[in-house]
Design a protein around this motif. Structure first.
Motif, PDB file in Angstrom:
ATOM      1  N   ALA A   7      -8.472   5.233   6.265  1.00  0.00           N
ATOM      2  CA  ALA A   7      -8.409   6.310   7.258  1.00  0.00           C
ATOM      3  C   ALA A   7      -6.975   6.564   7.691  1.00  0.00           C
ATOM      4  O   ALA A   7      -6.576   7.707   7.901  1.00  0.00           O
ATOM      5  N   VAL A   8      -6.207   5.486   7.850  1.00  0.00           N
ATOM      6  CA  VAL A   8      -4.816   5.612   8.270  1.00  0.00           C
ATOM      7  C   VAL A   8      -3.951   4.782   7.314  1.00  0.00           C
ATOM      8  O   VAL A   8      -3.772   3.582   7.526  1.00  0.00           O
ATOM      9  N   PRO A   9      -3.435   5.405   6.259  1.00  0.00           N
ATOM     10  CA  PRO A   9      -2.535   4.688   5.353  1.00  0.00           C
ATOM     11  C   PRO A   9      -1.110   4.710   5.895  1.00  0.00           C
ATOM     12  O   PRO A   9      -0.611   5.761   6.304  1.00  0.00           O
ATOM     13  N   ILE A  10      -0.474   3.538   5.939  1.00  0.00           N
ATOM     14  CA  ILE A  10       0.874   3.437   6.489  1.00  0.00           C
ATOM     15  C   ILE A  10       1.754   2.694   5.490  1.00  0.00           C
ATOM     16  O   ILE A  10       1.528   1.511   5.234  1.00  0.00           O
ATOM     17  N   GLN A  11       2.717   3.390   4.929  1.00  0.00           N
ATOM     18  CA  GLN A  11       3.677   2.724   4.062  1.00  0.00           C
ATOM     19  C   GLN A  11       4.854   2.317   4.923  1.00  0.00           C
ATOM     20  O   GLN A  11       5.617   3.164   5.395  1.00  0.00           O
ATOM     21  N   ALA A  12       4.990   1.008   5.138  1.00  0.00           N
ATOM     22  CA  ALA A  12       6.059   0.520   6.009  1.00  0.00           C
ATOM     23  C   ALA A  12       6.273  -0.965   5.779  1.00  0.00           C
ATOM     24  O   ALA A  12       5.362  -1.692   5.388  1.00  0.00           O
ATOM     25  N   ASP A  13       7.463  -1.395   6.078  1.00  0.00           N
ATOM     26  CA  ASP A  13       7.770  -2.808   6.136  1.00  0.00           C
ATOM     27  C   ASP A  13       6.985  -3.404   7.306  1.00  0.00           C
ATOM     28  O   ASP A  13       6.886  -2.780   8.373  1.00  0.00           O
ATOM     29  N   ALA A  14       6.434  -4.592   7.130  1.00  0.00           N
ATOM     30  CA  ALA A  14       5.612  -5.210   8.171  1.00  0.00           C
ATOM     31  C   ALA A  14       6.392  -5.405   9.469  1.00  0.00           C
ATOM     32  O   ALA A  14       5.842  -5.217  10.560  1.00  0.00           O
ATOM     33  N   LYS A  15       7.660  -5.746   9.373  1.00  0.00           N
ATOM     34  CA  LYS A  15       8.461  -5.957  10.590  1.00  0.00           C
ATOM     35  C   LYS A  15       8.626  -4.647  11.362  1.00  0.00           C
ATOM     36  O   LYS A  15       8.417  -4.604  12.571  1.00  0.00           O
ATOM     37  N   LEU A  16       8.982  -3.595  10.654  1.00  0.00           N
ATOM     38  CA  LEU A  16       9.150  -2.304  11.330  1.00  0.00           C
ATOM     39  C   LEU A  16       7.830  -1.832  11.928  1.00  0.00           C
ATOM     40  O   LEU A  16       7.788  -1.358  13.071  1.00  0.00           O
ATOM     41  N   PHE A  17       6.753  -1.957  11.160  1.00  0.00           N
ATOM     42  CA  PHE A  17       5.451  -1.508  11.647  1.00  0.00           C
ATOM     43  C   PHE A  17       5.028  -2.279  12.890  1.00  0.00           C
ATOM     44  O   PHE A  17       4.644  -1.681  13.901  1.00  0.00           O
ATOM     45  N   LEU A  18       5.082  -3.601  12.823  1.00  0.00           N
ATOM     46  CA  LEU A  18       4.595  -4.400  13.953  1.00  0.00           C
ATOM     47  C   LEU A  18       5.467  -4.252  15.192  1.00  0.00           C
ATOM     48  O   LEU A  18       4.944  -4.187  16.309  1.00  0.00           O
ATOM     49  N   ILE A  52      -7.323   0.828   8.657  1.00  0.00           N
ATOM     50  CA  ILE A  52      -5.918   1.140   8.907  1.00  0.00           C
ATOM     51  C   ILE A  52      -5.142   0.150   8.066  1.00  0.00           C
ATOM     52  O   ILE A  52      -5.285  -1.068   8.236  1.00  0.00           O
ATOM     53  N   HIS A  53      -4.367   0.645   7.130  1.00  0.00           N
ATOM     54  CA  HIS A  53      -3.720  -0.235   6.149  1.00  0.00           C
ATOM     55  C   HIS A  53      -2.220  -0.012   6.166  1.00  0.00           C
ATOM     56  O   HIS A  53      -1.744   1.067   5.838  1.00  0.00           O
ATOM     57  N   ALA A  54      -1.471  -1.045   6.564  1.00  0.00           N
ATOM     58  CA  ALA A  54      -0.013  -0.990   6.583  1.00  0.00           C
ATOM     59  C   ALA A  54       0.531  -1.921   5.510  1.00  0.00           C
ATOM     60  O   ALA A  54       0.323  -3.136   5.571  1.00  0.00           O
ATOM     61  N   THR A  55       1.192  -1.346   4.524  1.00  0.00           N
ATOM     62  CA  THR A  55       1.771  -2.117   3.432  1.00  0.00           C
ATOM     63  C   THR A  55       3.051  -1.445   2.973  1.00  0.00           C
ATOM     64  O   THR A  55       3.221  -0.242   3.148  1.00  0.00           O
ATOM     65  N   ASN A  56       3.935  -2.217   2.367  1.00  0.00           N
ATOM     66  CA  ASN A  56       5.177  -1.621   1.886  1.00  0.00           C
ATOM     67  C   ASN A  56       5.044  -1.034   0.485  1.00  0.00           C
ATOM     68  O   ASN A  56       5.948  -0.358   0.019  1.00  0.00           O
ATOM     69  N   ASP A  57       3.926  -1.277  -0.177  1.00  0.00           N
ATOM     70  CA  ASP A  57       3.731  -0.778  -1.539  1.00  0.00           C
ATOM     71  C   ASP A  57       2.753   0.390  -1.531  1.00  0.00           C
ATOM     72  O   ASP A  57       1.557   0.207  -1.308  1.00  0.00           O
ATOM     73  N   PRO A  58       3.221   1.601  -1.782  1.00  0.00           N
ATOM     74  CA  PRO A  58       2.340   2.767  -1.715  1.00  0.00           C
ATOM     75  C   PRO A  58       1.207   2.716  -2.748  1.00  0.00           C
ATOM     76  O   PRO A  58       0.179   3.349  -2.544  1.00  0.00           O
ATOM     77  N   ARG A  59       1.375   1.927  -3.805  1.00  0.00           N
ATOM     78  CA  ARG A  59       0.311   1.814  -4.817  1.00  0.00           C
ATOM     79  C   ARG A  59      -0.932   1.116  -4.273  1.00  0.00           C
ATOM     80  O   ARG A  59      -2.017   1.261  -4.824  1.00  0.00           O
ATOM     81  N   ASP A  60      -0.768   0.365  -3.192  1.00  0.00           N
ATOM     82  CA  ASP A  60      -1.907  -0.353  -2.612  1.00  0.00           C
ATOM     83  C   ASP A  60      -2.740   0.508  -1.666  1.00  0.00           C
ATOM     84  O   ASP A  60      -3.880   0.177  -1.368  1.00  0.00           O
ATOM     85  N   LEU A  61      -2.173   1.590  -1.177  1.00  0.00           N
ATOM     86  CA  LEU A  61      -2.896   2.454  -0.237  1.00  0.00           C
ATOM     87  C   LEU A  61      -3.990   3.217  -0.980  1.00  0.00           C
ATOM     88  O   LEU A  61      -3.733   3.852  -2.003  1.00  0.00           O
ATOM     89  N   ASN A  62      -5.207   3.126  -0.471  1.00  0.00           N
ATOM     90  CA  ASN A  62      -6.386   3.779  -1.059  1.00  0.00           C
ATOM     91  C   ASN A  62      -6.704   3.280  -2.468  1.00  0.00           C
ATOM     92  O   ASN A  62      -7.433   3.938  -3.201  1.00  0.00           O
ATOM     93  N   LYS A  63      -6.176   2.134  -2.840  1.00  0.00           N
ATOM     94  CA  LYS A  63      -6.403   1.589  -4.183  1.00  0.00           C
ATOM     95  C   LYS A  63      -7.848   1.132  -4.359  1.00  0.00           C
ATOM     96  O   LYS A  63      -8.484   1.460  -5.353  1.00  0.00           O
ATOM     97  N   VAL A  64      -8.346   0.379  -3.414  1.00  0.00           N
ATOM     98  CA  VAL A  64      -9.705  -0.162  -3.497  1.00  0.00           C
ATOM     99  C   VAL A  64     -10.592   0.452  -2.423  1.00  0.00           C
ATOM    100  O   VAL A  64     -11.721   0.822  -2.675  1.00  0.00           O
ATOM    101  N   HIS A  65     -10.051   0.543  -1.225  1.00  0.00           N
ATOM    102  CA  HIS A  65     -10.808   1.033  -0.072  1.00  0.00           C
ATOM    103  C   HIS A  65     -10.235   2.367   0.395  1.00  0.00           C
ATOM    104  O   HIS A  65      -9.023   2.528   0.477  1.00  0.00           O
ATOM    105  N   GLN A  66     -11.122   3.286   0.720  1.00  0.00           N
ATOM    106  CA  GLN A  66     -10.664   4.539   1.320  1.00  0.00           C
ATOM    107  C   GLN A  66     -10.067   4.197   2.680  1.00  0.00           C
ATOM    108  O   GLN A  66     -10.705   3.553   3.502  1.00  0.00           O
TER     109      GLN A  66
END
Length: 171
Positions: free
Chosen positions: A113-124, A97-111
């Motif tokens: 299961a749950v990609p989340i593009q979000a600011d860390a404050k909003l997500f947490l 489960i990967h939460a990051t604000n940069d969509p380029r990082d999602l699925n970049k290295v690791h497949q």
């Protein structure tokens, strides 16, 4: 993350940039998993916190290696999860489960299961709101078990280096 048998949570520099170390700690205390920091995210969770199992980078603690190998779910917040000496290598077969604000990082290295593009404050903050009232005995038991395992592994790891710590010789 609630259904995981052996979750591991990691915080990257995005946790620091968003100034949400407190929220990251609240999630840890609600769910009870071992918590790691990436090297760039050092202090995402205070390394003296009872659930902190170390910083993941090229060098890792024995406790972190133990939990990283056994994790079934890895939640990464505010990290690119890039392959570098700043982030731990995540062994294959983990649900990520990967939460990051940069969509380029999602699925970049690791497949992921749950990609989340979000600011860390909003997500947490939204994760905390969702978890309140949903955690129970399983998470409380995990918390106690993880704290004991971290303490035991850390004690054994430090004992391996006791001779170096007690050496009064000159460099």
């Amino acid at each position: 993350a609630l259904g995981a048998n052996a979750p591991l949570f990691g915080g990257g520099h995005g946790v620091l940039d968003a100034e949400v170390t407190k929220e990251f700690q609240v999630v840890a205390e609600l769910l009870g998993p071992p918590m790691m920091n990436t090297l760039r995210g050092k202090s995402a969770i205070n390394e003296r916190h009872e659930l902190a199992c170390g910083t993941g980078g090229h060098a890792k603690t024995a406790a972190l290696m133990h939990f990283l190998q056994r994790a079934d779910v890895v939640l990464a917040v505010g990290s690119s999860l890039s392959q570098s000496s700043f982030t731990p290598a995540i062994p294959p077969g983990k649900t990520i489960i990967h939460a990051t604000n940069d969509p380029r990082d999602l699925n970049k290295v690791h497949q992921t299961a749950v990609p989340i593009q979000a600011d860390a404050k909003l997500f947490l903050t939204q994760l905390i709101d969702e978890l309140k009232g949903r955690v129970g005995d399983k998470e409380k038991a995990r918390h106690v078990e993880v704290v004991a395992k971290i303490a035991s592994r850390t004690k054994a790891w430090r004992a391996d280096f006791e001779n170096e710590f007690s050496d009064n010789g000159s460099p």
